[in-house]
Motif scaffolding. Structure first.
Motif, PDB file in Angstrom:
ATOM      1  N   THR A 111       0.727  -1.229  -0.054  1.00 44.57           N
ATOM      2  CA  THR A 111       0.093   0.019   0.181  1.00 44.57           C
ATOM      3  C   THR A 111       0.891   1.060  -0.162  1.00 44.57           C
ATOM      4  OG1 THR A 111      -1.669  -1.137   1.326  1.00 44.57           O
ATOM      5  CG2 THR A 111      -1.907   1.025   1.181  1.00 44.57           C
ATOM      6  N   VAL A 112       1.962   1.200   0.682  1.00 47.61           N
ATOM      7  CA  VAL A 112       2.641   2.502   0.887  1.00 47.61           C
ATOM      8  C   VAL A 112       3.404   2.781  -0.356  1.00 47.61           C
ATOM      9  CG1 VAL A 112       5.173   3.298   1.848  1.00 47.61           C
ATOM     10  CG2 VAL A 112       3.375   2.188   3.411  1.00 47.61           C
ATOM     11  N   MET A 113       3.894   1.698  -1.092  1.00 49.45           N
ATOM     12  CA  MET A 113       4.620   1.594  -2.387  1.00 49.45           C
ATOM     13  C   MET A 113       3.647   2.025  -3.503  1.00 49.45           C
ATOM     14  SD  MET A 113       7.703   1.630  -3.644  1.00 49.45           S
ATOM     15  CE  MET A 113       8.623   0.701  -2.653  1.00 49.45           C
ATOM     16  N   ALA A 114       2.352   1.559  -3.620  1.00 51.90           N
ATOM     17  CA  ALA A 114       1.564   1.904  -4.612  1.00 51.90           C
ATOM     18  C   ALA A 114       0.707   3.261  -4.471  1.00 51.90           C
ATOM     19  CB  ALA A 114       0.536   0.717  -4.525  1.00 51.90           C
ATOM     20  N   THR A 115       0.931   3.964  -3.017  1.00 51.53           N
ATOM     21  CA  THR A 115       0.508   5.337  -3.167  1.00 51.53           C
ATOM     22  C   THR A 115       1.664   6.177  -3.420  1.00 51.53           C
ATOM     23  OG1 THR A 115       1.455   5.550  -0.873  1.00 51.53           O
ATOM     24  CG2 THR A 115      -1.054   4.783  -1.100  1.00 51.53           C
ATOM     25  N   THR A 116       2.784   5.932  -3.982  1.00 53.80           N
ATOM     26  CA  THR A 116       3.705   6.703  -4.520  1.00 53.80           C
ATOM     27  C   THR A 116       3.361   6.991  -5.991  1.00 53.80           C
ATOM     28  OG1 THR A 116       5.268   5.219  -4.918  1.00 53.80           O
ATOM     29  CG2 THR A 116       5.298   6.474  -2.645  1.00 53.80           C
ATOM     30  N   SER A 117       3.704   8.291  -6.413  1.00 54.83           N
ATOM     31  CA  SER A 117       3.476   8.202  -8.022  1.00 54.83           C
ATOM     32  C   SER A 117       4.476   7.735  -8.886  1.00 54.83           C
ATOM     33  CB  SER A 117       2.799   9.545  -8.453  1.00 54.83           C
ATOM     34  OG  SER A 117       4.078  10.597  -7.772  1.00 54.83           O
ATOM     35  N   ASP A 118       5.845   7.824  -8.254  1.00 45.44           N
ATOM     36  CA  ASP A 118       6.842   7.433  -9.207  1.00 45.44           C
ATOM     37  C   ASP A 118       7.468   6.313  -8.866  1.00 45.44           C
ATOM     38  OD1 ASP A 118       7.676   8.310  -6.691  1.00 45.44           O
ATOM     39  OD2 ASP A 118       9.280   9.614  -7.605  1.00 45.44           O
TER      40      ASP A 118
END
Length: 179
Positions: free
Chosen positions: A57-64
Motif C-alpha cells: 500500500t505504501v509503495m503503491a501510493t507513491t506516484s513515481d
C-alpha cells in the motif's frame, strides 16, 4: 545379512497359543509452535500478511514507483507474498477450527517450497529497494523531489515480512528433514 548364530532372534512370546502381541506404536512428535496448523504459525502468517499489505500500500501510493525497476519488483514480490500468506493463514484457521494437524509430508513440502520461494523473492526485492533508497537519499541527495520516506518504510516492512516468513520456512524444512 545377520545369521541367527551370530545374532539370536527370539520370536515374540505366544499368548494362548497364538501371537496377539501388537507391534510397538510409533511415537509421533508433537506439533512445534510455528508450524502449519498451530496458533503461532497462524500468528506468523498474519504478521507476514499485514507487513506485506502495508508495504504494498505504501509503495503503491507513491506516484513515481514505476520509474524504478527495483520498486516494481518489490510491489510484485510483496503482492505474491501477501497472497501466499493469506491463503496459508486461511488453511491454518481451518486446521485450528477442526483441530486437524497439518503434519502430512506432502503438505509440509508444499509449505516449505512456497515459503522458500516467496521469502527469497521478498528478500531480494527488499535488498534491491534498500540499495536504490540509499542511492537516492545519500548519494544523489534527491530526497526532496522523491518519496524517500515512503520508499524506506515500504522497504523496511518488506524486510519485516521476510523476518516473519523465515521461522516458518526453517521450521517446515526442519520438520521435513526429520521425517
Amino acid at each position: 545379512m545377520s545369521r541367527p548364530a551370530v545374532h539370536p532372534v527370539e520370536p515374540p512370546p505366544l499368548i494362548d497359543g497364538r501371537n496377539d502381541v501388537a507391534p510397538p506404536r510409533r511415537v509421533r512428535m508433537k506439533d512445534v509452535e510455528g508450524m502449519p496448523g498451530t496458533s503461532t504459525g497462524l500468528a506468523l502468517r498474519l504478521c507476514q500478511f499485514v507487513f506485506t499489505v502495508i508495504s504494498l500500500t505504501v509503495m503503491a501510493t507513491t506516484s513515481d514507483f514505476p520509474s524504478v525497476t527495483a520498486f516494481r519488483y518489490l510491489v510484485a514480490a510483496v503482492g505474491l507474498q501477501s497472497l501466499w500468506s493469506l491463503s496459508l493463514a486461511m488453511i491454518d484457521v481451518y486446521a485450528l477450527c477442526v483441530k486437524r494437524s497439518l503434519r502430512d509430508p506432502a503438505v509440509i513440502t508444499v509449505y516449505t517450497i512456497g515459503d522458500g520461494i516467496t521469502s527469497t523473492l521478498t528478500f531480494a526485492a527488499a535488498c534491491a529497494c534498500a540499495g536504490i533508497t540509499v542511492l537516492i537519499s545519500n548519494d544523489l541527495d534527491r530526497c526532496d523531489i522523491n518519496h524517500c520516506k515512503k520508499f524506506m518504510s515500504a522497504t523496511a516492512l518488506a524486510f519485516l515480512s521476510w523476518f516473519a516468513v523465515s521461522p516458518s520456512f526453517f521450521l517446515n524444512f526442519w520438520s521435513l528433514a526429520s521425517q
